[in-house]
Design an enzyme around this catalytic site. Structure first.
Site, PDB file in Angstrom:
ATOM      1  N   ARG A 223     -11.979 -11.583  37.767  1.00  0.00           N
ATOM      2  CA  ARG A 223     -11.152 -12.566  37.077  1.00  0.00           C
ATOM      3  C   ARG A 223     -11.698 -13.948  37.373  1.00  0.00           C
ATOM      4  O   ARG A 223     -12.154 -14.234  38.482  1.00  0.00           O
ATOM      5  CB  ARG A 223      -9.699 -12.487  37.544  1.00  0.00           C
ATOM      6  CG  ARG A 223      -8.906 -11.337  36.937  1.00  0.00           C
ATOM      7  CD  ARG A 223      -8.551 -11.660  35.483  1.00  0.00           C
ATOM      8  NE  ARG A 223      -7.665 -10.674  34.907  1.00  0.00           N
ATOM      9  CZ  ARG A 223      -8.058  -9.635  34.165  1.00  0.00           C
ATOM     10  NH1 ARG A 223      -9.354  -9.432  33.967  1.00  0.00           N
ATOM     11  NH2 ARG A 223      -7.188  -8.804  33.657  1.00  0.00           N
ATOM     12  N   GLU A 252     -10.604 -19.000  30.079  1.00  0.00           N
ATOM     13  CA  GLU A 252     -11.246 -18.331  28.932  1.00  0.00           C
ATOM     14  C   GLU A 252     -10.467 -18.603  27.638  1.00  0.00           C
ATOM     15  O   GLU A 252      -9.241 -18.638  27.650  1.00  0.00           O
ATOM     16  CB  GLU A 252     -11.304 -16.827  29.184  1.00  0.00           C
ATOM     17  CG  GLU A 252     -12.206 -16.448  30.335  1.00  0.00           C
ATOM     18  CD  GLU A 252     -12.198 -14.944  30.614  1.00  0.00           C
ATOM     19  OE1 GLU A 252     -11.565 -14.192  29.844  1.00  0.00           O
ATOM     20  OE2 GLU A 252     -12.812 -14.520  31.592  1.00  0.00           O
ATOM     21  N   HIS A 270     -16.971 -12.354  28.709  1.00  0.00           N
ATOM     22  CA  HIS A 270     -16.028 -11.336  29.182  1.00  0.00           C
ATOM     23  C   HIS A 270     -16.233 -10.015  28.439  1.00  0.00           C
ATOM     24  O   HIS A 270     -15.349  -9.505  27.755  1.00  0.00           O
ATOM     25  CB  HIS A 270     -14.580 -11.812  29.020  1.00  0.00           C
ATOM     26  CG  HIS A 270     -13.635 -11.084  29.955  1.00  0.00           C
ATOM     27  ND1 HIS A 270     -12.468 -11.655  30.405  1.00  0.00           N
ATOM     28  CD2 HIS A 270     -13.677  -9.833  30.498  1.00  0.00           C
ATOM     29  CE1 HIS A 270     -11.830 -10.787  31.200  1.00  0.00           C
ATOM     30  NE2 HIS A 270     -12.554  -9.677  31.265  1.00  0.00           N
TER      31      HIS A 270
END
Length: 311
Positions: A223, A252, A270
């Protein structure tokens, strides 16, 4: 029929399996019957906003797409007796592959070499600069869970010396460190694969990155919140940290502009588990959990915090 609130997107295959059993309401439509909602399908990024959970007083179960679930308030869910699930195991191999690819790409400088070949510089100016070997490296894994172990397994052909830091020591043949700082001082590569949430927020701080050092490589496939992003940018700019390879970020999809211009940094959007096969398996498990719940009142893969409710 049960009423399901959809947060984020779902695939056509998931929808086809759900529609015989659920009336699906989309949060994005802005109007949903909160009193009627008994189930939620969401993802690790969107989670369940607090106001949405409050607006659904009859909510019984939240089915999450992804292994991370820090965007769901599990304390509130436990207090209300709401089961929360995620999709572990089915993405272990793919995220591990991504971590290994990031390490290899960074050490061997593949992105710059590919650009050197594609641009014509090889023909015009000769060979690209030498890179570094990825073999025989000291690799520290922050979070030796299912994915962390898969990363260690996939690194084995490169003969690494594996170190790890977790809250509790594991029965494995790797070198254990009871502090993250101590591990960072001992390794050349630090791979982050620990869950997000308050307990790990910015755990990889300026001191950890300085301990990793000017030749060290920081890889994050967990994360964005796990790494102090501002401190990482500063460490990379000043040379206190040598390299970074990142699949996740603090806000993000925003990536700090400073990182985009650095040649010693690899950036991915990601995509750690983003293959057709793995995403299909994740979607199947989201649906399997929902269908199991309406059939038996239980689920297949509860998150640890709500596992005691799965009776």
């Amino acid at each position: 029929m049960h009423d399901l609130l959809q947060i984020g997107g779902i695939t056509d295959a998931m929808r086809d399996r759900l529609t015989p059993h659920f009336t699906i309401h989309k949060l994005s439509d802005g109007d949903y019957p909160g009193e009627a909602i008994t189930h939620i399908a969401t993802n690790g990024h969107d989670g369940v906003p607090a106001d949405v959970m409050t607006a659904c007083p009859n909510l019984k179960m939240i089915s999450g797409y992804g292994v991370g679930y820090d965007a769901v308030d599990t304390d509130a869910a436990v207090e209300r007796g709401i089961l929360v699930t995620h999709t572990p195991d089915v993405l272990n191999a793919e995220v591990a592959t991504t971590a290994v690819m990031l390490m290899l790409t960074s050490y061997r400088n593949f992105l710059a070499d590919e650009a050197h070949a594609r641009s014509g510089n090889w023909e015009a100016n000769g060979n690209a600069p030498l890179s570094r070997s990825a073999d025989n490296r000291r690799v520290g894994i922050l979070g030796l869970g299912r994915i962390g172990q898969a990363i260690a397994d996939k690194l084995a052909p490169f003969n690494p010396e594996i170190h790890y830091h977790t809250r509790t020591k594991r029965d494995v043949d790797y070198t254990y460190h009871d502090t993250l700082l101590g591990m960072a001082e001992a390794v050349e590569v630090l791979i982050c694969i620990t869950p997000g949430g308050p307990s790990t927020d910015k755990i990889v701080n300026a001191d950890v990155m300085a301990a990793l050092g000017p030749n060290g490589l920081l890889i994050n496939v967990s994360r964005g919140s796990v790494v102090d992003e501002a401190a990482m940018v500063s460490a990379l700019e000043t040379g206190k940290l040598g390299y970074a390879a990142l699949d996740v970020f603090e806000a993000e999809p925003k990536i700090p502009d400073a990182l985009k211009s650095m040649t010693n940094v690899i950036l991915l959007p990601h995509v750690g588990s983003a293959t057709h096969e793995t995403r299909a398996a994740m979607g199947d498990l989201v649906v399997d959990n929902l269908l199991e719940h309406i059939k038996t009142g239980k689920v297949l893969t509860p998150v640890p915090e709500t596992a005691h409710l799965n009776t």
